[in-house]
Design a protein around this motif. Structure first.
Motif, PDB file in Angstrom:
ATOM      1  N   LEU A   1       3.604  -1.108  -9.316  1.00 23.54           N
ATOM      2  CA  LEU A   1       4.884  -0.543  -8.776  1.00 23.54           C
ATOM      3  C   LEU A   1       6.097  -1.109  -9.741  1.00 23.54           C
ATOM      4  CD1 LEU A   1       4.509  -1.946  -5.198  1.00 23.54           C
ATOM      5  CD2 LEU A   1       4.634   0.341  -5.932  1.00 23.54           C
ATOM      6  N   ARG A   2       5.735  -1.834 -10.773  1.00 21.74           N
ATOM      7  CA  ARG A   2       6.716  -2.228 -11.751  1.00 21.74           C
ATOM      8  C   ARG A   2       7.444  -1.129 -12.334  1.00 21.74           C
ATOM      9  NH1 ARG A   2       6.148  -7.520 -13.370  1.00 21.74           N
ATOM     10  NH2 ARG A   2       4.238  -8.680 -12.906  1.00 21.74           N
ATOM     11  N   ALA A   3       6.798   0.068 -12.403  1.00 20.79           N
ATOM     12  CA  ALA A   3       7.509   1.304 -12.991  1.00 20.79           C
ATOM     13  C   ALA A   3       8.524   1.889 -12.096  1.00 20.79           C
ATOM     14  CB  ALA A   3       6.508   2.404 -13.161  1.00 20.79           C
ATOM     15  N   VAL A   4       8.555   1.598 -10.692  1.00 19.40           N
ATOM     16  CA  VAL A   4       9.111   2.313  -9.720  1.00 19.40           C
ATOM     17  C   VAL A   4      10.410   1.359  -9.455  1.00 19.40           C
ATOM     18  CG1 VAL A   4       7.742   4.027  -9.230  1.00 19.40           C
ATOM     19  CG2 VAL A   4       7.893   1.921  -8.033  1.00 19.40           C
ATOM     20  N   THR A   5      10.335  -0.130  -9.507  1.00 21.16           N
ATOM     21  CA  THR A   5      11.167  -1.107  -9.047  1.00 21.16           C
ATOM     22  C   THR A   5      11.603  -2.257 -10.090  1.00 21.16           C
ATOM     23  OG1 THR A   5      11.843  -2.440  -7.241  1.00 21.16           O
ATOM     24  CG2 THR A   5       9.719  -2.155  -7.725  1.00 21.16           C
ATOM     25  N   THR A   6      12.798  -2.766  -9.974  1.00 23.62           N
ATOM     26  CA  THR A   6      12.993  -3.950 -10.517  1.00 23.62           C
ATOM     27  C   THR A   6      12.965  -5.499  -9.799  1.00 23.62           C
ATOM     28  OG1 THR A   6      15.226  -4.106 -10.153  1.00 23.62           O
ATOM     29  CG2 THR A   6      14.438  -2.768 -12.263  1.00 23.62           C
ATOM     30  N   ALA A   7      12.371  -5.151  -8.514  1.00 25.50           N
ATOM     31  CA  ALA A   7      12.149  -6.077  -7.617  1.00 25.50           C
ATOM     32  C   ALA A   7      11.224  -7.266  -7.985  1.00 25.50           C
ATOM     33  CB  ALA A   7      11.702  -5.552  -6.214  1.00 25.50           C
TER      34      ALA A   7
ATOM     35  N   THR B   1       1.630  -4.027   6.002  1.00 26.78           N
ATOM     36  CA  THR B   1       0.479  -4.657   5.799  1.00 26.78           C
ATOM     37  C   THR B   1      -0.415  -3.898   6.739  1.00 26.78           C
ATOM     38  OG1 THR B   1       0.431  -6.542   7.263  1.00 26.78           O
ATOM     39  CG2 THR B   1       0.748  -7.001   5.107  1.00 26.78           C
ATOM     40  N   PRO B   2      -1.840  -4.026   6.437  1.00 27.66           N
ATOM     41  CA  PRO B   2      -2.738  -3.507   7.659  1.00 27.66           C
ATOM     42  C   PRO B   2      -2.283  -3.929   8.950  1.00 27.66           C
ATOM     43  CG  PRO B   2      -3.944  -4.011   5.716  1.00 27.66           C
ATOM     44  CD  PRO B   2      -2.782  -4.616   5.416  1.00 27.66           C
ATOM     45  N   SER B   3      -2.340  -3.154  10.087  1.00 28.75           N
ATOM     46  CA  SER B   3      -1.780  -3.556  11.235  1.00 28.75           C
ATOM     47  C   SER B   3      -2.246  -4.920  12.038  1.00 28.75           C
ATOM     48  CB  SER B   3      -2.231  -2.529  12.374  1.00 28.75           C
ATOM     49  OG  SER B   3      -1.633  -1.150  11.708  1.00 28.75           O
ATOM     50  N   GLY B   4      -3.520  -5.357  11.524  1.00 28.73           N
ATOM     51  CA  GLY B   4      -4.007  -6.702  12.131  1.00 28.73           C
ATOM     52  C   GLY B   4      -3.469  -7.651  11.725  1.00 28.73           C
ATOM     53  N   LEU B   5      -2.578  -7.572  10.557  1.00 31.18           N
ATOM     54  CA  LEU B   5      -1.926  -8.644   9.873  1.00 31.18           C
ATOM     55  C   LEU B   5      -0.384  -8.812  10.309  1.00 31.18           C
ATOM     56  CD1 LEU B   5      -3.221  -8.610   6.307  1.00 31.18           C
ATOM     57  CD2 LEU B   5      -4.006 -10.096   8.091  1.00 31.18           C
ATOM     58  N   HIS B   6       0.148  -7.836  11.112  1.00 26.88           N
ATOM     59  CA  HIS B   6       1.462  -7.727  11.508  1.00 26.88           C
ATOM     60  C   HIS B   6       2.019  -8.950  12.257  1.00 26.88           C
ATOM     61  CE1 HIS B   6       1.797  -3.047  11.283  1.00 26.88           C
ATOM     62  NE2 HIS B   6       1.491  -3.617  10.177  1.00 26.88           N
ATOM     63  N   ALA B   7       1.213  -9.477  13.049  1.00 26.22           N
ATOM     64  CA  ALA B   7       1.959 -10.472  14.043  1.00 26.22           C
ATOM     65  C   ALA B   7       2.086 -11.874  13.196  1.00 26.22           C
ATOM     66  CB  ALA B   7       0.808 -10.730  15.316  1.00 26.22           C
TER      67      ALA B   7
ATOM     68  N   GLY C   1       1.027  -1.328  -0.115  1.00 27.84           N
ATOM     69  CA  GLY C   1      -0.013  -0.124   0.090  1.00 27.84           C
ATOM     70  C   GLY C   1       0.846   1.259   0.044  1.00 27.84           C
ATOM     71  N   HIS C   2       0.098   2.368   0.587  1.00 31.41           N
ATOM     72  CA  HIS C   2       0.996   3.618   0.169  1.00 31.41           C
ATOM     73  C   HIS C   2       2.240   3.667   0.880  1.00 31.41           C
ATOM     74  CE1 HIS C   2       1.561   8.114   0.427  1.00 31.41           C
ATOM     75  NE2 HIS C   2       1.545   7.823   1.699  1.00 31.41           N
TER      76      HIS C   2
ATOM     77  N   GLU D   1       6.227  -1.990  10.279  1.00 30.65           N
ATOM     78  CA  GLU D   1       5.449  -0.729  10.430  1.00 30.65           C
ATOM     79  C   GLU D   1       4.835  -0.360  11.681  1.00 30.65           C
ATOM     80  OE1 GLU D   1       4.788   2.366   9.323  1.00 30.65           O
ATOM     81  OE2 GLU D   1       6.500   2.043   7.591  1.00 30.65           O
ATOM     82  N   LYS D   2       4.517   0.905  12.139  1.00 36.59           N
ATOM     83  CA  LYS D   2       3.911   0.730  13.168  1.00 36.59           C
ATOM     84  C   LYS D   2       2.199   0.868  13.079  1.00 36.59           C
ATOM     85  CE  LYS D   2       1.594   4.740  11.411  1.00 36.59           C
ATOM     86  NZ  LYS D   2      -0.036   4.556  11.289  1.00 36.59           N
ATOM     87  N   PRO D   3       1.391   0.419  14.089  1.00 38.97           N
ATOM     88  CA  PRO D   3       1.822  -0.113  15.517  1.00 38.97           C
ATOM     89  C   PRO D   3       2.664  -1.459  15.154  1.00 38.97           C
ATOM     90  CG  PRO D   3      -0.462  -0.369  15.311  1.00 38.97           C
ATOM     91  CD  PRO D   3      -0.102   0.576  14.167  1.00 38.97           C
ATOM     92  N   ILE D   4       3.167  -1.876  16.173  1.00 38.61           N
ATOM     93  CA  ILE D   4       3.917  -3.401  16.120  1.00 38.61           C
ATOM     94  C   ILE D   4       2.705  -4.260  15.807  1.00 38.61           C
ATOM     95  CG2 ILE D   4       3.898  -3.502  18.594  1.00 38.61           C
ATOM     96  CD1 ILE D   4       6.302  -5.278  18.168  1.00 38.61           C
ATOM     97  N   SER D   5       1.667  -4.150  16.589  1.00 43.15           N
ATOM     98  CA  SER D   5       0.272  -4.859  16.528  1.00 43.15           C
ATOM     99  C   SER D   5      -0.746  -4.142  17.262  1.00 43.15           C
ATOM    100  CB  SER D   5       0.427  -6.301  17.245  1.00 43.15           C
ATOM    101  OG  SER D   5       0.764  -6.076  18.761  1.00 43.15           O
ATOM    102  N   LEU D   6      -1.869  -4.890  17.080  1.00 43.64           N
ATOM    103  CA  LEU D   6      -3.089  -4.020  17.837  1.00 43.64           C
ATOM    104  C   LEU D   6      -3.423  -4.677  19.287  1.00 43.64           C
ATOM    105  CD1 LEU D   6      -5.451  -3.771  14.647  1.00 43.64           C
ATOM    106  CD2 LEU D   6      -3.816  -2.068  15.738  1.00 43.64           C
TER     107      LEU D   6
END
Length: 333
Positions: free
Chosen positions: A42-48, A71-77, A10-11, A93-98
């Motif tokens: 994202l293909r235009a900004v990276t060759t990953a 990802t969205p915070s609920g998926l971090h863990a 995402g952003h 990314e913040k927060p570490i989790s919810l």
């Protein structure tokens, strides 16, 4: 060379892509997202290399050293644990989790796997915040009477409606967990642990499940008092973000639409020339090096030097603990 992958495109992933590209000794190897269209953009900004499944990415790209969880915070863990168990270092990314349970599970996975893990609290790297931290360490304001954090921002209904997880308690959290988490981390980093919380938290304007406004009174273990005001209900635009400190020998307010500028600074322990020089330096470069880049650079060095990252998963847990304490004490919605 340390090879990076990003999970969740995402952003916020764009900041990680830019930070990795600017960091010596870092290279972006792979991107992963369940949304193929997002990957294609994202293909235009990276060759990953592009993947829609993290397990497949891990199998295909054994050179990956570090995975950025965006990802969205609920998926971090779940994703962080999977990556740690695969022996990959983590930038989350913040927060570490919810939830505290999820934070503890991440911390346990990191410890048992022997990997390094950092949480993205980039505002610590803002030039004005680094100067404020230094002034506090030098006791330039003396004994503190009180401090405050203010976040008066606009996140309109369209912002929340752009994705079904936004504003939910399970996947996103409210203004405290999503927007003001940075400022709560700064309070803890600058002023130490909080001993007591009294708060009122509500959902007043936005049609979301979590809170859109919160006010809280804090007492720090040091004895200093604190206030927090956080809202995404401000009409029309972001209005203010600030950290203020008031002590027996002076005061400082770092603010603006984002807390990058010194709005007030006075200390009887500093000369006027010192204060004016400090303010000039900040006005010349209020943003400094991107906080995301600082976190990427620190991870590269932490791996090379065999030390913990500067912003640890334990720091991330302390920030969400404060959010949970404020919400649990004050939610009236």
């Amino acid at each position: 060379m340390k090879y990076f992958a990003i999970v969740g495109c995402g952003h916020i992933a764009n900041k990680h892509i830019e930070a990795i590209a600017r960091t010596e000794g870092a290279e972006l190897l792979a991107l992963c997202d369940t949304n193929q269209a997002r990957l294609d953009d994202l293909r235009a900004v990276t060759t990953a290399k592009l993947y829609t499944d993290m397990a497949a990415m891990l199998q295909a790209e054994p050179r990956i050293d570090v995975i950025c969880i965006c990802t969205p915070s609920g998926l971090h863990a779940s994703l962080a644990i999977q990556a740690a168990q695969a022996g990959k270092h983590l930038i989350i990314e913040k927060p570490i989790s919810l939830t505290l349970a999820d934070a503890d599970a991440i911390i346990e996975a990191v410890a048992s796997s022997g990997v390094k893990a950092a949480v993205v609290h980039p505002n610590r790297y803002r030039p004005a915040m680094k100067q404020l931290k230094r002034a506090l360490e030098e006791e330039n304001f003396g004994k503190l009477s009180h401090v405050n954090a203010t976040v008066r921002w606009n996140r309109n209904q369209a912002y929340y409606d752009q994705a079904p997880w936004r504003g939910t308690k399970l996947m996103d959290g409210g203004v405290l967990m999503n927007q003001a988490i940075h400022n709560l981390d700064l309070l803890l980093w600058l002023f130490g642990p909080v001993a007591k919380v009294k708060s009122i938290v509500d959902t007043r304007i936005r049609d979301i499940e979590a809170e859109d406004v919160a006010v809280a009174a804090l007492k720090f273990e040091s004895g200093a008092l604190g206030t927090v005001e956080a809202a995404t209900t401000i009409f029309d635009k972001n209005l203010e973000e600030s950290i203020g400190v008031f002590g027996e020998y002076g005061y400082a307010i770092v603010g603006g639409k984002t807390a990058n500028w010194i709005k007030e600074w006075k200390s009887s322990k500093m000369t006027q020339d010192q204060i004016e020089s400090l303010i000039r330096d900040i006005e010349h470069d209020p943003f400094g090096v991107s906080g995301h880049q600082c976190i990427i650079e620190d991870m590269v060095r932490a791996i090379d030097e065999g030390r913990s990252p500067a912003v640890t998963v334990e720091d991330g847990k302390r920030a969400i603990q404060l959010v949970i304490d404020i919400v649990d004490d004050g939610y009236i919605g």
